[in-house]
Structures are given as C-alpha cells and as structure tokens.
Design a protein around this motif. Structure first.
Motif, PDB file in Angstrom:
ATOM      1  N   ALA A   1       0.991  -1.137  -0.123  1.00  0.00           N
ATOM      2  CA  ALA A   1       0.016   0.096   0.049  1.00  0.00           C
ATOM      3  C   ALA A   1       0.939   1.137   0.006  1.00  0.00           C
ATOM      4  N   TYR A   2       1.894   1.041   0.584  1.00  0.00           N
ATOM      5  CA  TYR A   2       2.788   2.318   0.753  1.00  0.00           C
ATOM      6  C   TYR A   2       3.262   2.638  -0.585  1.00  0.00           C
ATOM      7  N   LEU A   3       3.787   1.442  -1.156  1.00  0.00           N
ATOM      8  CA  LEU A   3       4.579   1.639  -2.464  1.00  0.00           C
ATOM      9  C   LEU A   3       3.881   1.952  -3.472  1.00  0.00           C
ATOM     10  N   LEU A   4       2.592   1.387  -3.469  1.00  0.00           N
ATOM     11  CA  LEU A   4       1.642   1.661  -4.478  1.00  0.00           C
ATOM     12  C   LEU A   4       0.757   3.105  -4.445  1.00  0.00           C
ATOM     13  N   ARG A   5       0.902   3.725  -3.169  1.00  0.00           N
ATOM     14  CA  ARG A   5       0.239   4.837  -2.834  1.00  0.00           C
ATOM     15  C   ARG A   5       0.269   5.919  -4.081  1.00  0.00           C
ATOM     16  N   GLU A   6      -1.126   6.397  -4.130  1.00  0.00           N
ATOM     17  CA  GLU A   6      -1.196   7.567  -5.287  1.00  0.00           C
ATOM     18  C   GLU A   6      -0.163   8.683  -5.021  1.00  0.00           C
ATOM     19  N   ARG A   7       0.625   8.926  -6.124  1.00  0.00           N
ATOM     20  CA  ARG A   7       1.605   9.793  -6.118  1.00  0.00           C
ATOM     21  C   ARG A   7       1.686  10.889  -7.249  1.00  0.00           C
ATOM     22  N   ASP A   8       1.923  12.196  -7.236  1.00  0.00           N
ATOM     23  CA  ASP A   8       2.208  12.877  -8.395  1.00  0.00           C
ATOM     24  C   ASP A   8       3.638  12.786  -8.719  1.00  0.00           C
ATOM     25  N   VAL A   9       3.780  11.474  -9.416  1.00  0.00           N
ATOM     26  CA  VAL A   9       5.226  10.922  -9.725  1.00  0.00           C
ATOM     27  C   VAL A   9       6.145  12.186 -10.159  1.00  0.00           C
ATOM     28  N   LEU A  10       5.496  12.790 -11.399  1.00  0.00           N
ATOM     29  CA  LEU A  10       6.707  13.707 -11.868  1.00  0.00           C
ATOM     30  C   LEU A  10       6.928  14.882 -11.379  1.00  0.00           C
ATOM     31  N   ARG A  11       6.144  15.087 -10.242  1.00  0.00           N
ATOM     32  CA  ARG A  11       6.811  16.269  -9.366  1.00  0.00           C
ATOM     33  C   ARG A  11       7.552  15.929  -8.234  1.00  0.00           C
TER      34      ARG A  11
ATOM     35  N   PRO B   1      13.453 -14.860   7.758  1.00  0.00           N
ATOM     36  CA  PRO B   1      14.359 -14.516   8.940  1.00  0.00           C
ATOM     37  C   PRO B   1      15.507 -13.544   8.819  1.00  0.00           C
ATOM     38  N   ARG B   2      15.857 -13.885   7.426  1.00  0.00           N
ATOM     39  CA  ARG B   2      17.482 -13.267   7.221  1.00  0.00           C
ATOM     40  C   ARG B   2      17.267 -11.723   7.079  1.00  0.00           C
ATOM     41  N   LEU B   3      16.110 -11.225   6.844  1.00  0.00           N
ATOM     42  CA  LEU B   3      15.876  -9.625   6.448  1.00  0.00           C
ATOM     43  C   LEU B   3      16.101  -8.927   7.590  1.00  0.00           C
ATOM     44  N   VAL B   4      16.749  -7.849   7.384  1.00  0.00           N
ATOM     45  CA  VAL B   4      16.939  -7.029   8.605  1.00  0.00           C
ATOM     46  C   VAL B   4      16.020  -5.674   8.496  1.00  0.00           C
ATOM     47  N   PRO B   5      14.855  -5.486   9.233  1.00  0.00           N
ATOM     48  CA  PRO B   5      13.964  -4.677   9.174  1.00  0.00           C
ATOM     49  C   PRO B   5      14.381  -3.359   8.859  1.00  0.00           C
ATOM     50  N   ALA B   6      15.319  -2.685   9.447  1.00  0.00           N
ATOM     51  CA  ALA B   6      15.664  -1.468   9.334  1.00  0.00           C
ATOM     52  C   ALA B   6      16.348  -1.069   7.926  1.00  0.00           C
ATOM     53  N   GLU B   7      17.210  -2.327   7.385  1.00  0.00           N
ATOM     54  CA  GLU B   7      17.433  -2.245   6.036  1.00  0.00           C
ATOM     55  C   GLU B   7      16.569  -2.221   4.945  1.00  0.00           C
ATOM     56  N   ILE B   8      15.507  -3.065   5.034  1.00  0.00           N
ATOM     57  CA  ILE B   8      14.562  -3.367   4.207  1.00  0.00           C
ATOM     58  C   ILE B   8      13.684  -2.123   4.145  1.00  0.00           C
ATOM     59  N   ALA B   9      13.432  -1.541   5.365  1.00  0.00           N
ATOM     60  CA  ALA B   9      12.594  -0.091   5.249  1.00  0.00           C
ATOM     61  C   ALA B   9      13.483   0.894   4.447  1.00  0.00           C
ATOM     62  N   ALA B  10      14.738   0.951   4.562  1.00  0.00           N
ATOM     63  CA  ALA B  10      15.636   1.871   3.768  1.00  0.00           C
ATOM     64  C   ALA B  10      15.577   1.612   2.217  1.00  0.00           C
ATOM     65  N   THR B  11      15.318   0.171   2.056  1.00  0.00           N
ATOM     66  CA  THR B  11      15.331  -0.151   0.492  1.00  0.00           C
ATOM     67  C   THR B  11      14.209   0.358   0.206  1.00  0.00           C
ATOM     68  N   VAL B  12      13.216   0.193   0.828  1.00  0.00           N
ATOM     69  CA  VAL B  12      11.557   0.696   0.498  1.00  0.00           C
ATOM     70  C   VAL B  12      11.424   2.126   0.270  1.00  0.00           C
ATOM     71  N   LEU B  13      12.000   2.767   1.264  1.00  0.00           N
ATOM     72  CA  LEU B  13      11.924   4.479   0.936  1.00  0.00           C
ATOM     73  C   LEU B  13      13.038   4.730  -0.031  1.00  0.00           C
ATOM     74  N   ALA B  14      14.110   4.095  -0.316  1.00  0.00           N
ATOM     75  CA  ALA B  14      15.059   4.516  -1.250  1.00  0.00           C
ATOM     76  C   ALA B  14      14.458   4.202  -2.763  1.00  0.00           C
ATOM     77  N   THR B  15      13.731   3.242  -2.979  1.00  0.00           N
ATOM     78  CA  THR B  15      13.101   2.912  -4.205  1.00  0.00           C
ATOM     79  C   THR B  15      12.202   3.880  -4.515  1.00  0.00           C
ATOM     80  N   VAL B  16      11.199   4.575  -3.519  1.00  0.00           N
ATOM     81  CA  VAL B  16      10.454   5.527  -3.718  1.00  0.00           C
ATOM     82  C   VAL B  16      11.147   6.630  -4.421  1.00  0.00           C
ATOM     83  N   GLN B  17      12.226   7.136  -3.372  1.00  0.00           N
ATOM     84  CA  GLN B  17      12.723   8.431  -3.694  1.00  0.00           C
ATOM     85  C   GLN B  17      13.587   8.269  -5.116  1.00  0.00           C
TER      86      GLN B  17
END
Lengths: 189, 189
Positions: A86-96, A145-161
C-alpha cells in the motif's frame, strides 16, 4: 490564487510550500513568494524574519502532512506485505517528485541544520514505521528471517525516492512503477 | 584551481560540472562559473553561447564518464549477482549525491528537453546494462524466473538514487549502505 478567508501568514506558508516543491530553496526568491502569495514585503517581515524562517514553517508543515498521510495508509489491519505494498503503490504525483525528499538535493537546505532537521525527521519517521512493519512480517514468518527490518525499510524508502529520479529523467511515470513492481516481486512472500 | 595547461574551454566545462554537482543548474550563475574557472566573460562567450550551452557540454561529459565507469565495473566474468553487487557497493561520494541523478530535481533541467536528454540517456543506459545482467541471471537460474529484468534493474538504480536522498537527509552515509544491503539481501540467490 488563494481563498479570500486565508490569512496573510497562511498565504505566505502555502506559497512557499508550492515554490519549494517546484523550484527548491535555492530556486525560490523572496520576491517569487510575495508574488505567489499576493502579499506585500512589509506583511512578510511582519510575520517572518525572512526566507529561511518562512521555509522552515513550510517544510515543517509539508513534513507533518506527509507523516499523517503515511500514518493513515499504514494504520490498517492487513498483512505486513499488504501494508508495504500500500505504501509503495500509494497514489503519487510522480513527476513532481517528493516535496520532502527533493529538498535533500538543495545545497542550502542541507548546509543549514535547522532546515535539514524537518526533512531528516520526516524521512526517519517513515523509515521507522516501515521497519516496524517489516519486523512484524519477520516475526510472523511472512518475510524471511534473514531480512534486517531497518535495511528493508531503507530499501523501500530509497526505491520510492529513486523512482522519482528515474521518472523525472525519462519524463514518464513508468520508470517509477517499474522500480516499485521490481521491489514488490522481491518482497513477495 | 586548474592546471596551467588546461585550455579556457576545458576550465569552463570543469567549473560548470563541479558547480552543477554542488549547487544544481538553478543555483549556478554564469558569474560563479567564470569565478571558479578563472576566466573572463569574453572568453566564455567566445566558446559557448551561454550558461545553457555550457551546462549541456558539462552534463554530456559527466554522463559519458559515469557510463564508462559503470562499463568498467560491469564488464567482468563474474556471476550476475556479483556484478549487481559490485554496482551497488561501488565506491561513491555518497553525501555529494549523484552528479547526474541530482539534476532531475532541477526544474530548469527537466523543463529543457536538450538539457534533460543526456540525463535521460545516462540513466537509461545504466538501466539497460543492469537489465541485461538480471536477464542473464534469470536465464542461468541464478535469479527466480518470476523476476522481470527491466523492473529489477529499475529497482537497483532507484535504490542507489534514493539511497543518496536518505544519506543527505540524515547527513550520514549509513542510510545509503542500509538501503543497499537490504536490496542485496532480497536479491541473494
């Protein structure tokens, strides 16, 4: 441009928010703010000490709104994957682009600890929320279980940015969508 | 600032490249370029028609150098994962951001098709190289067959570009490293 009932102070903050999003801090002159707000120079200095003070109010409000929007999106009783989706697919004004993230490319924002603080806080807040959700997903066995939550969160946010960067470079939203779909395929339980 | 043997034209292009990286196009005045290059206004207009022309030469050269650096990094006989990893872990001046990607947040670059073209080409080139590597990895069974190479390539590039945003927001390189490590843990065969 703004409704009649809007106070001068409000007009100034809203005009600054729009200009920061469109042109950044370096590209926004006090004159442009006054023109957009439709107020005189005297009114500006009555309410604010100058461009930096006004930008601080504008960035703080934009950050608050973004955090509230993310909260509304993530406060649901669905699976961890569904909330990340839901966070990744959130409606966004992508080109802005992102009104907060884009400020990190503004040298005068990054060089000023006061202006950088609300940018940093907003990004850290969203990262923290995403990390808690990934942690839930790891605990429930939804994520490996090998996923590190703080790292995956950074990846999610970085992918959006970074998705905004790809979209603005190509002039099309598809590049943003591709990056998000790629990450979702990697995260899929 | 520059070596004695450097031509005036070279000095101007190098000064513009540095200033575009530091301050962006909107934040770079012709005067700042002349000062940094240590040349007079007449020399600039002898070689270039103005700031736009000079920026075009600067962005083209920065794009060429970035593409060549990526080629050197990816032209190795290692596994697909190892090449993606090498790209992600490439030594970077993280807090300075990407000299090409940061230009996408510059309104006057994005509004000018001529200035946007070398930005778009460079990003598309790197995406294409990464997609071909992911395709190899899917074909060899190293990556899951459900992965769409163009999407994963976009995710990889977006993680890097967004990683700069997180690092600059927090003023520390750790956020970039976290995003990259998160993506590598998702990609790990």
């Amino acid at each position: 441009m703004y409704s009649e009932g809007m106070s001068t102070q409000e007009r100034l903050v809203e005009a600054t928010r729009e200009l920061l999003w469109e042109r950044g801090y370096v590209g926004t002159s006090p004159k442009a703010i006054l023109q957009r707000a439709g107020v005189g120079q005297g009114s500006m200095y009555h309410h604010f000490t100058g461009k930096q003070d006004l930008a601080l109010a504008a960035i703080r409000r934009t950050g608050e709104e973004l955090r509230a929007a993310v909260d509304r999106l993530l406060d649901t009783d669905t699976s961890a994957y569904a909330r990340i989706e839901a966070y990744l697919l959130r409606e966004r004004d992508v080109l802005r682009g992102c009104p907060v993230g884009r400020l990190t490319m503004d040298p005068d924002v990054i060089a000023d600890p006061e202006l950088r603080a609300p940018v940093d806080e907003t990004i850290a807040y969203i990262e923290g929320r995403l990390a808690a959700i990934v942690q839930e997903g790891v605990d429930s066995g939804e994520f490996a279980p090998r996923l590190v939550p703080a790292e995956i969160a950074a990846t999610v946010l970085a992918t959006v940015q970074g998705g905004y960067v790809l979209a603005r470079a190509s002039g099309a939203t598809e590049a943003f969508d591709g990056a998000v779909r790629g990450l979702l395929s990697l995260l899929a339980p």
